[in-house]
Design an enzyme around this catalytic site. Structure first.
Site, short mmCIF file in Angstrom:
data_model
loop_
_atom_site.label_atom_id
_atom_site.label_comp_id
_atom_site.label_asym_id
_atom_site.label_seq_id
_atom_site.Cartn_x
_atom_site.Cartn_y
_atom_site.Cartn_z
N THR A 70 0.81 -1.22 0.00
CA THR A 70 0.00 0.00 0.00
C THR A 70 0.85 1.27 0.00
OG1 THR A 70 -1.78 -1.13 1.18
CG2 THR A 70 -1.77 1.26 1.30
N ASP B 98 2.03 -7.78 -4.12
CA ASP B 98 1.01 -7.58 -3.11
C ASP B 98 1.34 -8.41 -1.88
OD1 ASP B 98 -1.99 -6.57 -2.68
OD2 ASP B 98 -1.85 -8.61 -1.90
N SER B 99 0.97 -7.90 -0.74
CA SER B 99 1.25 -8.57 0.53
C SER B 99 0.82 -10.04 0.51
CB SER B 99 0.50 -7.84 1.65
OG SER B 99 1.05 -8.08 2.89
N SER B 100 -0.33 -10.32 -0.07
CA SER B 100 -0.87 -11.68 -0.07
C SER B 100 -0.06 -12.63 -0.95
CB SER B 100 -2.32 -11.67 -0.55
OG SER B 100 -3.10 -10.84 0.28
N ASP C 36 0.21 -6.57 5.53
CA ASP C 36 -0.54 -7.76 5.95
C ASP C 36 0.38 -8.93 6.28
OD1 ASP C 36 -2.89 -6.42 5.70
OD2 ASP C 36 -3.51 -7.37 3.82
N THR D 28 3.31 -8.87 15.50
CA THR D 28 2.09 -9.43 14.92
C THR D 28 1.22 -8.26 14.46
OG1 THR D 28 2.10 -11.35 16.39
CG2 THR D 28 0.00 -10.77 15.40
N THR E 269 1.54 -20.71 21.56
CA THR E 269 0.24 -20.38 22.11
C THR E 269 -0.61 -19.59 21.12
OG1 THR E 269 -0.93 -19.23 23.88
CG2 THR E 269 1.19 -18.29 23.23
N CYS F 266 -2.65 -17.42 22.20
CA CYS F 266 -2.85 -16.13 22.85
C CYS F 266 -1.97 -15.07 22.19
CB CYS F 266 -2.51 -16.21 24.33
SG CYS F 266 -3.53 -17.37 25.25
#
Length: 342
Positions: free
Chosen positions: A15, A59-61, A92, A167, A277, A279
């Protein structure tokens, strides 16, 4: 008199590199070779900036290990010429990409800063300019002739993080990234403040670039009610070499015999299973509860407080290193690039 630093900007896509064509209202790629003309504020930084762009923006994907290798090869070819590197990618998958690059660059002694944006650089309310300007400032920050940063980092919305600790948490907010288990390396306010006690110390050895990544891996994310068929189908993927298993809480998983037996058989086949994890923050502590004791007994590797993104990158990296089982477990549980807490 301070030495003027040479910074290489590497644009892979994403982007941040898009501007609006007001005649058509369409987005088109920004010409980074003319960056000083388009962002004159950069002239206030005491550095010379050159840029290199991928022929086709990715692209990120669509980011994958082929492009990871292209990125490290650009750094390798220009390592002696430049004092710092700023890499622009799609946000992303930036945590995945930057984590992988951190493992691929061994004995790094110069700053490598990943950044991007939530809005294109040509938008009025964009976050792109601040992210880009400060990333370049960080990459050119030296003290007593030595770079303040000598590791792979990620800068976004006033905070610099260790890349392999990050993350992406939000697709909506400018503050898109978090590092739940490690504090920011630097914070940008009225002044740019580095938390120097948190930084990795560079080894005074020659840069080694690792390009052998193994992609025969999978993620097994547990959920209540997961069936034997689902687990079995993932564990029986042909040529599978490693699995990142996302468990509950501090590393807990079902204790049903069929589940443990499937994992045990998979480990016996030589497939490495890493326990991380689900979490956002916290750590896997194997054997802390009865529900993780059996995982430890059958040879599942505890991932400590590593992120899923970094766990995948580390798995790819160590699988490509030709290690035996004991060496693999030893190095996986060690902090190689500051990705886990000692």
């Amino acid at each position: 008199m301070a030495t003027k630093r040479n910074i290489l900007l590497i644009y892979t896509g994403g982007t941040i590199g898009m501007i609006k064509d007001y005649d058509t209202n369409a987005l088109r790629a920004f010409n980074f070779s003319q960056i000083l003309d388009n962002i004159p504020e950069l002239n206030q930084l005491d550095c010379d900036i050159e840029s290199v762009s991928f022929d086709e923006p990715i692209d990120s994907s669509n980011m994958n290990t082929h492009y990871y290798v292209k990125i490290v090869e650009v750094i390798e070819e220009n390592y002696k010429k430049f004092d710092g590197f700023v890499i622009l990618t799609g946000s992303d998958t930036m945590s995945y990409t930057s984590s992988a690059i951190s493992f691929m660059l061994e004995n790094l002694q110069k700053p490598v800063v990943f950044t991007g944006s939530q809005l294109p650089i040509g938008y009025l309310r964009t976050d792109a300019k601040e992210n880009l300007i400060t990333s370049i400032e960080i990459a050119s920050a030296y003290n007593n002739g030595k770079p303040i940063i000598s590791e792979v980092c990620l800068y976004f919305e006033y905070k610099l993080y260790r890349a392999n600790r990050t993350t992406k948490l939000s697709a909506e907010q400018f503050e898109a990234f978090a590092s739940m288990n490690y504090p920011p390396l630097a914070e940008s306010g009225v002044h740019l403040h580095f938390n120097e006690n948190l930084l990795l110390k560079s080894k005074q050895e020659s840069l080694i670039v690792r390009k052998d990544l193994v992609t025969d891996i999978a993620i097994l994310k547990l959920f209540p009610g997961i069936s034997k068929n689902v687990v079995e189908s993932i564990l029986n993927i042909p040529n599978l070499k490693g699995i990142v298993m996302e468990t509950y809480g501090a590393g807990n998983a079902p204790t049903e015999d069929w589940f443990i037996d499937l994992l045990s058989d998979t480990v016996k086949k030589g497939v490495h299973i890493v326990n991380v994890t689900q979490c956002s923050g916290g750590s896997v502590i194997m054997g802390h509860y009865e529900t993780s004791t059996r995982l430890k007994e059958i040879g599942v590797i505890g991932g400590s407080d590593i992120t899923t993104e970094s766990a995948i990158a580390k798995l790819m990296y160590l699988l490509g290193a030709g290690l035996n089982k004991e060496e693999f477990v030893k190095y996986y549980q060690e902090s190689l690039r500051g990705e886990i807490s000692n």
